[in-house]
Design an enzyme around this catalytic site. Structure first.
Site, PDB file in Angstrom:
ATOM      1  N   ARG A   1       4.022 -11.939   3.323  1.00  0.00           N
ATOM      2  CA  ARG A   1       2.759 -12.207   2.096  1.00  0.00           C
ATOM      3  C   ARG A   1       3.696 -12.317   0.780  1.00  0.00           C
ATOM      4  O   ARG A   1       3.086 -12.943   0.193  1.00  0.00           O
ATOM      5  CB  ARG A   1       2.079 -10.739   2.078  1.00  0.00           C
ATOM      6  CG  ARG A   1       0.842 -10.955   3.184  1.00  0.00           C
ATOM      7  CD  ARG A   1      -0.222  -9.929   2.645  1.00  0.00           C
ATOM      8  NE  ARG A   1      -0.928  -9.693   3.779  1.00  0.00           N
ATOM      9  CZ  ARG A   1      -1.985  -8.819   4.032  1.00  0.00           C
ATOM     10  NH1 ARG A   1      -2.320  -8.134   2.842  1.00  0.00           N
ATOM     11  NH2 ARG A   1      -2.699  -8.715   5.038  1.00  0.00           N
TER      12      ARG A   1
ATOM     13  N   SER B   1       0.723  -1.272  -0.096  1.00  0.00           N
ATOM     14  CA  SER B   1       0.014   0.077  -0.003  1.00  0.00           C
ATOM     15  C   SER B   1       0.986   1.296  -0.190  1.00  0.00           C
ATOM     16  O   SER B   1       2.092   1.208   0.889  1.00  0.00           O
ATOM     17  CB  SER B   1      -0.752  -0.008   1.337  1.00  0.00           C
ATOM     18  OG  SER B   1      -1.915   0.080   0.941  1.00  0.00           O
TER      19      SER B   1
HETATM   20  P1  ATP Z   1      -4.814  -5.530   4.571  1.00  0.00           P
HETATM   21  O1  ATP Z   1      -6.262  -4.721   3.830  1.00  0.00           O
HETATM   22  O2  ATP Z   1      -4.497  -6.712   3.863  1.00  0.00           O
HETATM   23  O3  ATP Z   1      -5.508  -5.908   6.134  1.00  0.00           O
HETATM   24  P2  ATP Z   1      -3.448  -3.069   5.176  1.00  0.00           P
HETATM   25  O4  ATP Z   1      -4.528  -2.174   4.157  1.00  0.00           O
HETATM   26  O5  ATP Z   1      -4.004  -3.133   6.712  1.00  0.00           O
HETATM   27  O6  ATP Z   1      -3.818  -4.813   4.602  1.00  0.00           O
HETATM   28  P3  ATP Z   1      -1.065  -1.684   5.243  1.00  0.00           P
HETATM   29  O7  ATP Z   1      -1.351  -1.012   6.432  1.00  0.00           O
HETATM   30  O8  ATP Z   1      -1.220  -0.898   4.139  1.00  0.00           O
HETATM   31  O9  ATP Z   1      -1.948  -2.914   4.956  1.00  0.00           O
HETATM   32  O10 ATP Z   1       0.278  -2.409   5.264  1.00  0.00           O
HETATM   33  C1  ATP Z   1       1.263  -2.530   4.037  1.00  0.00           C
HETATM   34  C2  ATP Z   1       1.420  -3.956   3.978  1.00  0.00           C
HETATM   35  O11 ATP Z   1       1.946  -4.590   5.015  1.00  0.00           O
HETATM   36  C3  ATP Z   1       0.187  -4.798   3.202  1.00  0.00           C
HETATM   37  O12 ATP Z   1       0.081  -4.544   1.938  1.00  0.00           O
HETATM   38  C4  ATP Z   1       0.594  -6.160   3.560  1.00  0.00           C
HETATM   39  O13 ATP Z   1       1.426  -6.631   2.639  1.00  0.00           O
HETATM   40  C5  ATP Z   1       1.255  -5.935   4.781  1.00  0.00           C
HETATM   41  N1  ATP Z   1       0.421  -6.408   5.866  1.00  0.00           N
HETATM   42  C6  ATP Z   1      -0.564  -5.437   6.548  1.00  0.00           C
HETATM   43  N2  ATP Z   1      -1.289  -5.996   7.475  1.00  0.00           N
HETATM   44  C7  ATP Z   1      -0.622  -7.277   7.876  1.00  0.00           C
HETATM   45  C8  ATP Z   1      -0.859  -8.314   8.594  1.00  0.00           C
HETATM   46  N3  ATP Z   1      -1.655  -8.216   9.626  1.00  0.00           N
HETATM   47  N4  ATP Z   1      -0.057  -9.321   8.368  1.00  0.00           N
HETATM   48  C9  ATP Z   1       1.022  -9.560   7.560  1.00  0.00           C
HETATM   49  N5  ATP Z   1       1.074  -8.475   6.612  1.00  0.00           N
HETATM   50  C10 ATP Z   1       0.360  -7.464   6.995  1.00  0.00           C
END
Ligand code: ATP
Length: 529
Positions: A503, A455
């Site tokens: 991921r 993101s």
């Molecule tokens: P999602 O919508 O999949 O829960 P997010 O929008 O909360 O993700 P961001 O906060 O933008 O994700 O985090 C950036 C990246 O970090 C994500 O694209 C993903 O690859 C990774 N990520 C986010 N949350 C998690 C999690 N709980 N466990 C593992 N990887 C995560």
């Protein structure tokens, strides 16, 4: 002399096999205990033991400088060109089987295996053969042996054209006789087209409860080597492009991305939070003129998400970069970085990818160079054509993301793409609004096999606009004062993104659960081992 290596591919009823295994292990334990009552296993054999001094349990290695030093050979290097050589191997005893006056052992190092045999002979005593057949599985042994060619091939071993004819065998570190899981079971193929049911499977909790054993399987050895490769390629690619690696605090005084999913920790007389992302610190580094930065580190999310892709602690691969005029300078740099990582994985980790493929059914990962960029509206249009309506200001649901991933793959033959220009309403307060459309933002997500892995966005670097947007989101300005202040003294326009390491590895390999790519996963239900 060859004999099919131990029962590596044996199939059977799970419980029965486990019981049998347990009984066998119990017997072996009793024998081992009996033997351990003497300082040295050789004291157990009578004076005429021709193999005296050639086998037993080594004294505990405590780095004694007077100890005999030996040169060890790696199993992966053993081949018929070395036939006739006498060499030493230190490895795990994968399996052992006694057969009359012989014992057949499979030695294992990582994913490599070789057969070792002991025959009662003029130089190898009955007692030595018996000793070897009682060594518990997973023990670490030192073996001196002559390498012999095997014409027929050794089934079940990676080194098929040779075997070790053992002349000495010493236990370096004994395994407990009862294993909570068998490495052979944990290594069995989990492909849909296998004759399942017959195969002994080890369930995920048993694996994770006994992760030290589970991690010894060839697929796990390969997964975590490839994961190290992802981090190395991330670092190398960005370093080559002029980025500086930074380290950001994980203990913070205010929740970085809103209060909902933050862990609170006690901090002396007060409390603190665990960082949900390095976001604010990466940006402060830009405001401090580092221009292009990245960081690799723990990210904490107190979300009760029990899904295949959420952890409560994961490794964030984060980057932030100043740009001159347009955030696409950054977005395309990130896309180009992913291409370099995918190319590096394909070229440098072909062996690891193949090993994982032996256990899990996986389609090879496809990507385009340069990578595909679609606008959010393009994505919505593709979904609409497939019968799924997404409003212009709505976020994509997980099923919609997956469907779009399949549609993109079918149309463009790529498992990686970038989706640009998300609705402003679904992005965090610090996202730069689109100058031409108030409902859109200068933001993007990136996807692998239809799941989000990054993101990112242009961030607001103007303190007034930032305050305005924070207020609009109902954020208490006092709580983010130090963040806003960072932009008070001039800050270059910048953009960046956050990536989840686990991921990336899960989706690159096409695995079905993020716990497979976290060495010691943390989720709402697990914080051990
Ligand atoms: P999602 O919508 O999949 O829960 P997010 O929008 O909360 O993700 P961001 O906060 O933008 O994700 O985090 C950036 C990246 O970090 C994500 O694209 C993903 O690859 C990774 N990520 C986010 N949350 C998690 C999690 N709980 N466990 C593992 N990887 C995560």
């Amino acid at each position: 002399m060859s004999e099919p290596a131990a029962d590596v591919n044996e199939k059977g009823d799970s419980k029965k096999a486990q019981k049998k295994e347990a009984k066998k292990a119990e017997k072996a334990a009793k024998r081992a205990e009996h033997r351990a009552n003497t300082d040295n296993a050789q004291e157990n054999v009578n004076e005429e033991d021709v193999s005296q001094g050639k086998y037993g349990t080594l004294p505990l290695i405590r780095s004694d400088t007077n100890a005999v030093k030996r040169d060890f050979t790696y199993i992966k290097t053993l081949n018929k060109n070395l036939a006739g050589k006498v060499l030493w191997v230190r490895a795990r005893l994968h399996t052992v089987r006694a057969r009359g006056k012989q014992s057949f052992i499979v030695l294992r190092q990582h994913e490599y295996t070789v057969q070792a045999i002991l025959n009662v002979s003029e130089t190898v005593s009955k007692a030595m053969v018996k000793f070897s057949s009682n060594i518990t599985k997973e023990s670490i042994v030192d073996v001196e042996a002559q390498l012999a060619k095997v014409e027929a091939g050794v089934a079940g071993c990676t080194q098929q054209d040779v075997e070790l004819v053992v002349s000495q065998i010493w236990v370096v570190s004994a395994s407990a006789p009862q294993l909570p899981l068998q490495i052979e079971d944990a290594s069995r193929p989990e492909k849909a087209d296998d004759a399942e049911g017959l195969n002994i499977r080890v369930n995920q909790d048993t694996r994770l409860d006994n992760r030290v054993l589970d991690l010894r399987t060839p697929a796990n050895q390969a997964i975590f080597r490839l994961e190290a490769g992802v981090c190395r390629l991330f670092r190398d690619t960005l370093t080559e492009r002029g980025f500086t690696e930074i380290h950001t605090p994980k203990i913070i005084s205010a929740a970085s991305e809103g209060g909902a999913n933050v862990f609170t920790v006690s901090y002396f007389k007060g409390s603190a939070y665990l960082a949900q992302s390095p976001q604010l610190y990466k940006q402060m580094a830009i405001a401090a003129d580092f221009e292009k930065v990245f960081t690799v580190g723990a990210v904490f999310r107190a979300e009760d998400s029990n899904t295949h892709r959420h952890l409560t602690e994961f490794v964030g691969l984060d980057l932030e970069m100043a740009f001159k005029y347009h955030y696409h300078e950054v977005m395309l740099t990130i896309g180009d970085m992913f291409t370099a990582i995918f190319r590096g994985l394909r070229d440098q980790f072909a062996r690891e990818i193949a090993i994982v493929g032996q256990q899990f059914a996986v389609e090879p990962f496809t990507f385009l160079d340069p990578p595909l960029v679609l606008s959010y509206d393009d994505g919505r249009a593709m979904l609409a054509a497939a019968g799924v309506e997404v409003g212009p200001e709505d976020d994509l649901s997980t099923p919609a993301e997956k469907l779009l991933g399949r549609l993109v793959k079918a149309k463009f033959d790529t498992d990686f793409y970038m989706l640009d220009k998300y609705p402003l309403a679904v992005r965090p307060f610090y996202t730069m609004p689109d100058p031409n459309d108030p409902k859109k933002s200068n933001s993007y997500d990136m996807f692998m096999r239809g799941e989000e892995i990054l993101s990112g966005a242009q961030r607001i670097h103007d303190p007034e606009l930032l305050s305005e947007r924070a207020k609009h989101h109902g954020i208490d300005l006092q709580k983010i004062a130090s963040y806003i202040d960072a932009f008070k003294y001039g800050c270059p326009p910048h953009a960046g993104g956050g990536i989840g390491m686990e991921r990336v590895v899960m989706l690159y390999l096409g695995l079905d659960n993020i716990r497979k790519t976290s060495m010691f996963p943390r989720d709402p239900k697990r914080i051990t081992p």
